[in-house]
Scaffold this motif. Sequence first.
Motif, PDB file in Angstrom:
ATOM      1  N   HIS A 287       2.171   1.881  -3.499  1.00  0.00           N
ATOM      2  CA  HIS A 287       1.154   2.351  -4.448  1.00  0.00           C
ATOM      3  C   HIS A 287       0.609   3.727  -4.069  1.00  0.00           C
ATOM      4  CE1 HIS A 287       0.747  -1.150  -7.129  1.00  0.00           C
ATOM      5  NE2 HIS A 287       1.225  -1.809  -6.087  1.00  0.00           N
ATOM      6  N   THR A 288       0.720   4.097  -2.796  1.00  0.00           N
ATOM      7  CA  THR A 288       0.320   5.436  -2.385  1.00  0.00           C
ATOM      8  C   THR A 288       1.294   6.486  -2.937  1.00  0.00           C
ATOM      9  OG1 THR A 288      -0.659   4.588  -0.359  1.00  0.00           O
ATOM     10  CG2 THR A 288      -0.154   6.924  -0.407  1.00  0.00           C
ATOM     11  N   ARG A 289       2.561   6.079  -3.023  1.00  0.00           N
ATOM     12  CA  ARG A 289       3.593   7.001  -3.518  1.00  0.00           C
ATOM     13  C   ARG A 289       3.495   7.260  -5.008  1.00  0.00           C
ATOM     14  NH1 ARG A 289       8.578   4.072  -0.293  1.00  0.00           N
ATOM     15  NH2 ARG A 289       8.323   5.122   1.712  1.00  0.00           N
ATOM     16  N   LYS A 290       2.854   6.348  -5.734  1.00  0.00           N
ATOM     17  CA  LYS A 290       2.798   6.489  -7.201  1.00  0.00           C
ATOM     18  C   LYS A 290       1.891   7.636  -7.607  1.00  0.00           C
ATOM     19  CE  LYS A 290       3.973   1.795  -8.603  1.00  0.00           C
ATOM     20  NZ  LYS A 290       3.536   0.598  -9.331  1.00  0.00           N
TER      21      LYS A 290
ATOM     22  N   LEU B  38       0.830  -1.209   0.000  1.00  0.00           N
ATOM     23  CA  LEU B  38       0.000   0.000   0.000  1.00  0.00           C
ATOM     24  C   LEU B  38       0.861   1.255   0.000  1.00  0.00           C
ATOM     25  CD1 LEU B  38      -2.773  -1.064   2.554  1.00  0.00           C
ATOM     26  CD2 LEU B  38      -2.959  -0.957   0.065  1.00  0.00           C
ATOM     27  N   LEU B  39       1.967   1.221   0.753  1.00  0.00           N
ATOM     28  CA  LEU B  39       2.850   2.378   0.797  1.00  0.00           C
ATOM     29  C   LEU B  39       3.444   2.666  -0.582  1.00  0.00           C
ATOM     30  CD1 LEU B  39       4.235   4.492   2.612  1.00  0.00           C
ATOM     31  CD2 LEU B  39       6.058   2.810   3.017  1.00  0.00           C
TER      32      LEU B  39
END
Length: 403
Positions: free
Chosen positions: A400-403, A397-398
């Motif tokens: 994909h949150t950064r993308k 999740l971390l």
Amino acid sequence: MQILQDKKILLGISGGIAAYKTPELVRRLKDHGADVRVVMTDGAKAFITPLTLQAVSGNHVSDNLLDSQAELAMGHIELAKWADLIIIAPATADIIARITAGMANDLLSTLCLATDAPIAIAPAMNQQMWHAKATQANIKTLQAWGYHIWGPGSGEQACGDVGLGRMLEVTELVTLSSDFFADKYLQNQHWVITAGPTREAIDPVRYISNHSSGKMGYAIAHAALRAGAKVTLISGPVDIAAPTGCELIQVISAEQMHKQALTYAPQATTFVACAAVADYRVADIASEKIKKDSDVMQISLIKNHDIVADVAQLAQKPFIVGFAAETQNVEQYARGKLMRKNLDLIAANDVAKAGQGFNSNDNALTVFSAIDKIEIPLANKHIVAKQLVSLINQHYLLKHTRK
């Protein structure tokens, strides 16, 4: 709080020999906090009495669609609305066929039509009946309608046959019930997991392999399933049963595992390379058994494909977790593999330590990312797997949150 605390489970019992296990099933569900009511068919009463089920459940047992007292309050509708989950165990070929046909000629089949609660079917029948085209067609129909199929298991049957058809054991059904209500934080994710050893043939009767039991990979598959993921398990030869609900792809050699991994990985959100894959294979496999003609035998080996590294080279690569089973310099080697193979995480364990790793029921892992180091202490592999799956998801999740 227990996962089944205050959950309302309606147990439907049909007329199979496995009905004798249902008092224990009721007791174990109640031990986990569930409120259990029982509905029996006439066939079920030939194997176990309503009085027994009433005693262990603490609730009235329903067994008659046309019970005048119960139907004063539309009893079958009340039961249908009451349940959080309906489990039919044992589910004979007959009750499966009648449910599929939409029949409502007894209380149990009527409830299946009248409820909007999820229904789980635990098949129990002779292995030939299970494999019959009619039964298989009925099962596929129920699956398409959203029914949950729990089992069957394999083994010796009451009739003396051996094969698929046994009702799952009570502990398995209780685990599946708990899994059903568990937090589905991996819903809509697809995990592809490799597990177990590979075998690299020398000749038709000999092979090179390692001590991997597959227990860690299978525990990860179970934990991911419990958390709601779709799971594809690519497994080398092991002696343990795959978790109910996963897609099992059985392979033997590293080349076969490589092919299947590259087939399924592009569809995955997460790829976990837990298998202990042989680094080398025999260059020339003998077509006949090699005879013991001399004191020295030389075998030429060639390097196998690096499965996790090749998955990491995919254009649409999943989140990738590698494993490093080491006997020395664990952190150094693990961090080296993490960077060299372009992985997101790597889980390392020291297999030289007694009581953990290969063939053990326990394990301890140190998980490395590019910036983190997280310790998962020594515990049963299922406990370790649960913690690892949660940790993987946090990093997924971390990322994909950064993308």
